[in-house]
Design an enzyme around this catalytic site. Structure first.
Site, short mmCIF file in Angstrom:
data_model
loop_
_atom_site.label_atom_id
_atom_site.label_comp_id
_atom_site.label_asym_id
_atom_site.label_seq_id
_atom_site.Cartn_x
_atom_site.Cartn_y
_atom_site.Cartn_z
N SER A 166 -8.25 -0.65 12.56
CA SER A 166 -7.86 -1.97 11.34
C SER A 166 -8.18 -2.96 12.54
CB SER A 166 -7.02 -1.78 11.78
OG SER A 166 -5.93 -2.83 11.06
N TYR B 291 2.02 -0.28 16.52
CA TYR B 291 0.63 0.02 15.17
C TYR B 291 -0.89 -0.76 15.68
CZ TYR B 291 -1.83 -0.09 10.91
OH TYR B 291 -3.25 -0.36 10.09
N LYS C 209 -4.35 2.57 16.69
CA LYS C 209 -5.39 2.40 16.25
C LYS C 209 -5.95 1.96 18.12
CE LYS C 209 -4.26 2.90 11.92
NZ LYS C 209 -4.68 4.17 11.94
P1 NAD Z 1 -0.71 4.46 3.21
O1 NAD Z 1 0.87 4.42 3.96
O2 NAD Z 1 -0.54 4.15 1.60
O3 NAD Z 1 -1.18 5.86 3.27
C1 NAD Z 1 -1.24 6.65 4.85
C2 NAD Z 1 -0.84 8.11 3.88
O4 NAD Z 1 -1.02 9.18 5.23
C3 NAD Z 1 0.22 8.08 3.53
O5 NAD Z 1 0.47 8.89 1.66
C4 NAD Z 1 1.45 9.40 3.89
O6 NAD Z 1 2.09 9.83 3.23
C5 NAD Z 1 0.24 10.01 4.93
N1 NAD Z 1 0.49 9.99 6.03
C6 NAD Z 1 1.27 9.41 6.93
N2 NAD Z 1 1.89 10.52 8.07
C7 NAD Z 1 1.04 11.87 8.41
C8 NAD Z 1 1.23 13.00 8.75
N3 NAD Z 1 1.93 13.26 9.67
N4 NAD Z 1 0.82 13.52 7.99
C9 NAD Z 1 0.34 14.09 6.61
N5 NAD Z 1 0.25 12.70 6.02
C10 NAD Z 1 1.12 11.50 7.00
O7 NAD Z 1 -1.30 3.77 3.70
P2 NAD Z 1 -2.62 3.37 3.60
O8 NAD Z 1 -2.83 1.69 3.08
O9 NAD Z 1 -3.00 4.04 2.29
O10 NAD Z 1 -3.52 3.07 4.55
C11 NAD Z 1 -4.25 4.22 5.32
C12 NAD Z 1 -4.73 3.64 6.83
O11 NAD Z 1 -5.64 2.80 7.10
C13 NAD Z 1 -3.54 3.92 7.04
O12 NAD Z 1 -3.60 4.71 8.76
C14 NAD Z 1 -3.85 3.09 7.78
O13 NAD Z 1 -3.11 2.40 9.05
C15 NAD Z 1 -4.87 2.49 7.90
N6 NAD Z 1 -4.95 0.89 7.40
C16 NAD Z 1 -4.10 0.08 7.02
C17 NAD Z 1 -4.42 -0.83 6.27
C18 NAD Z 1 -3.76 -1.79 5.12
O14 NAD Z 1 -3.63 -3.28 5.46
N7 NAD Z 1 -2.72 -1.07 4.32
C19 NAD Z 1 -5.08 -1.95 6.96
C20 NAD Z 1 -5.97 -2.19 8.27
C21 NAD Z 1 -5.63 -0.20 8.62
N1 UFG Z 2 2.07 -13.76 4.48
C1 UFG Z 2 2.87 -14.88 3.53
N2 UFG Z 2 3.89 -13.86 3.30
C2 UFG Z 2 4.33 -13.23 2.90
C3 UFG Z 2 3.70 -11.79 3.37
C4 UFG Z 2 2.24 -12.69 4.27
O1 UFG Z 2 2.77 -15.31 4.09
O2 UFG Z 2 5.33 -12.31 3.32
C5 UFG Z 2 0.61 -14.23 4.91
C6 UFG Z 2 0.59 -13.52 6.24
O3 UFG Z 2 1.84 -14.77 7.59
C7 UFG Z 2 -0.97 -13.86 6.87
C8 UFG Z 2 -1.46 -13.09 5.60
O4 UFG Z 2 -0.33 -13.52 4.53
O5 UFG Z 2 -1.59 -14.88 7.10
C9 UFG Z 2 -1.33 -11.80 5.19
O6 UFG Z 2 -0.61 -10.91 5.42
P1 UFG Z 2 -0.57 -9.40 5.63
O7 UFG Z 2 0.72 -9.14 5.99
O8 UFG Z 2 -0.91 -8.59 4.38
O9 UFG Z 2 -1.54 -9.54 6.12
P2 UFG Z 2 -2.49 -9.35 8.04
O10 UFG Z 2 -3.41 -9.80 8.55
O11 UFG Z 2 -0.75 -9.83 8.44
O12 UFG Z 2 -2.14 -7.47 8.95
C10 UFG Z 2 -3.30 -6.69 7.98
C11 UFG Z 2 -2.83 -5.04 7.61
C12 UFG Z 2 -2.27 -4.48 9.19
C13 UFG Z 2 -3.14 -5.44 10.74
C14 UFG Z 2 -3.93 -6.56 10.39
C15 UFG Z 2 -4.28 -6.70 11.64
O13 UFG Z 2 -1.80 -4.88 7.20
O14 UFG Z 2 -2.15 -2.95 9.16
O15 UFG Z 2 -4.00 -7.36 9.16
O16 UFG Z 2 -5.43 -7.02 11.47
F1 UFG Z 2 -2.37 -4.78 11.33
#
Ligand code: NAD
Ligand code: UFG
Length: 346
Positions: free
Chosen positions: A124, A149, A153
């Site tokens: 991330s 969290y 990472k």
């Molecule tokens: P998500 O929660 O939709 O997907 C994660 C999946 O992992 C889920 O299906 C969950 O059931 C499964 N899981 C969790 N722990 C497990 C375990 N121990 N064994 C087997 N399955 C398990 O999340 P996502 O948004 O698809 O994110 C995927 C990856 O990307 C995650 O590692 C997340 O931290 C990373 N990531 C997401 C974002 C974002 O904004 N969505 C941003 C940066 C990084």
């Molecule tokens: N925001 C609002 N209202 C809400 C939700 C979010 O104003 O109800 C704003 C936040 O303050 C931020 C922007 O929208 O300014 C984006 O927020 P998100 O929560 O959608 O995303 P973030 O950038 O905070 O978080 C993302 C990922 C995390 C990661 C983080 C840092 O979801 O997994 O980036 O890289 F850790």
């Protein structure tokens, strides 16, 4: 090639499964459904007309993972499985460290035992911390994370990089040098254009786009904008919102790259273009045909003002760049949300 996706039933994993199948790869998924359901994979099969090998298992279970990996012997593992809610990680840090760290260690142990070579990891932009100034480049030193969290990472990146270095020495029990690709995602949003798969957060969404979508569809009254007193043109924070199908296609390139290289590499997956919270609200209003109600609230603890990528390295090395813009993001998020107002649970 055969790709095994841990956490493949989740938001990013399911979209990546579609992109991999469409690129001609075979896909196996391991998920414990901690934050997803098997329905997402049924829909992946519906979109692509292809089958996915699906295993319900916990990636921290060494015996079970060894069994599954021995059966599949994938060319590349894409490790999505993890817990990802920033606020929750502050409340239950031990569960976050256990799940996220343990799953990665377990995979590395299994890979070493079976001589599996390649792994792509979901990292991330959060690892850049808040001291670096965007656009973030992969060569910048990683920063100080503001929550457990983020630290998971940071630590998983370190563990994977150290394992790649150790395996390259050919010493101890490593059968093959590892290939590790760390992907630093910016803000994944949107949905597959079919409207069959998309983001389905449990409970009240933490993230901006699912919250906006739920206001637009009438599930929530209004959005609270967390602060309009930042040093930005409209006072709200700026982020690099990347369409989840662009992100998915980035994984196809990264997994193909990992399978033909050794050592470790880091890539940003972002667009390089920042948008403010209010710009996103406005763009979504256009896509859904009515304004999205919002009010201005206080800043959210731990938010960085600005975060966006320099995405040059992924373009130069992987030949990948994001193709979809903000209008496609909002169109597809709205298509998914309006066709599935309650997500996968109908
Ligand atoms: P998500 O929660 O939709 O997907 C994660 C999946 O992992 C889920 O299906 C969950 O059931 C499964 N899981 C969790 N722990 C497990 C375990 N121990 N064994 C087997 N399955 C398990 O999340 P996502 O948004 O698809 O994110 C995927 C990856 O990307 C995650 O590692 C997340 O931290 C990373 N990531 C997401 C974002 C974002 O904004 N969505 C941003 C940066 C990084
Ligand atoms: N925001 C609002 N209202 C809400 C939700 C979010 O104003 O109800 C704003 C936040 O303050 C931020 C922007 O929208 O300014 C984006 O927020 P998100 O929560 O959608 O995303 P973030 O950038 O905070 O978080 C993302 C990922 C995390 C990661 C983080 C840092 O979801 O997994 O980036 O890289 F850790």
């Amino acid at each position: 090639m055969k790709m095994l996706l841990t956490g493949g039933a989740g938001y990013i994993g399911s979209h990546t499964a579609v992109a991999l199948l469409e690129a001609g790869h075979d896909v196996a998924v391991v998920d414990n459904y901690a934050n997803s359901s098997a329905e997402a994979i049924k829909r992946v099969e519906k979109i692509t007309g292809k089958n996915v090998s699906l295993y319900e298992a916990d990636c921290c279970d060494n015996t079970r993972m060894l069994e599954i990996l021995k059966t599949e012997m994938p060319d590349c593992i894409i490790h999505f499985a993890g817990l990802k809610a920033v606020g929750e990680s502050v409340e239950i840090p031990i569960e976050y460290y256990r799940n996220n760290i343990d799953s990665t260690l377990t995979l590395l142990e299994c890979m070493r035992e079976l001589g599996l070579k390649s792994i792509v990891f979901s990292s991330s932009a959060t690892v850049y911390g808040d001291d670096n100034v965007p656009p973030f480049t992969e060569g910048m030193p990683r920063g100080v994370c503001t929550n457990p969290y983020g630290w998971t990472k940071w630590m998983q990146e370190q563990m994977l990089t150290d394992a790649a270095s150790a395996s390259a020495s050919g010493k101890r029990e490593w059968k093959t040098p590892l290939s590790v690709v760390l992907l630093r995602y910016f803000n994944p949003v949107g949905a597959h254009e079919s409207g069959l798969i998309g983001e389905d957060p449990q409970g009240i969404p933490n993230n901006l786009m699912p919250y906006i979508s739920q206001v637009a569809v009438g599930r929530r009254d209004h959005l609270t904008v967390f602060g309009n007193d930042y040093d930005t043109p409209d006072g709200t924070c700026r982020r690099d919102y990347i369409h989840v199908m662009d992100l998915a296609e980035g994984h196809v390139k990264a997994a193909e790259y990992a399978a033909s290289h050794e050592g470790s590499e880091v890539f940003n997956l972002g667009t390089g273009d920042p948008f403010s919270v209010l710009e996103m609200v406005e763009a979504f209003g256009k896509a859904c045909g009515h304004p999205v109600a919002y009010e201005i609230g206080p800043r959210r603890a731990g938010d960085v003002q600005d975060s966006w990528a320099n995405a040059d390295k992924a373009k130069e090395v992987l030949g990948w760049e994001a193709k979809r813009g903000i209008d496609e993001i909002c169109r597809d998020a709205w298509n998914w949300q309006s066709k599935n107002p309650k997500g996968y649970s109908k």
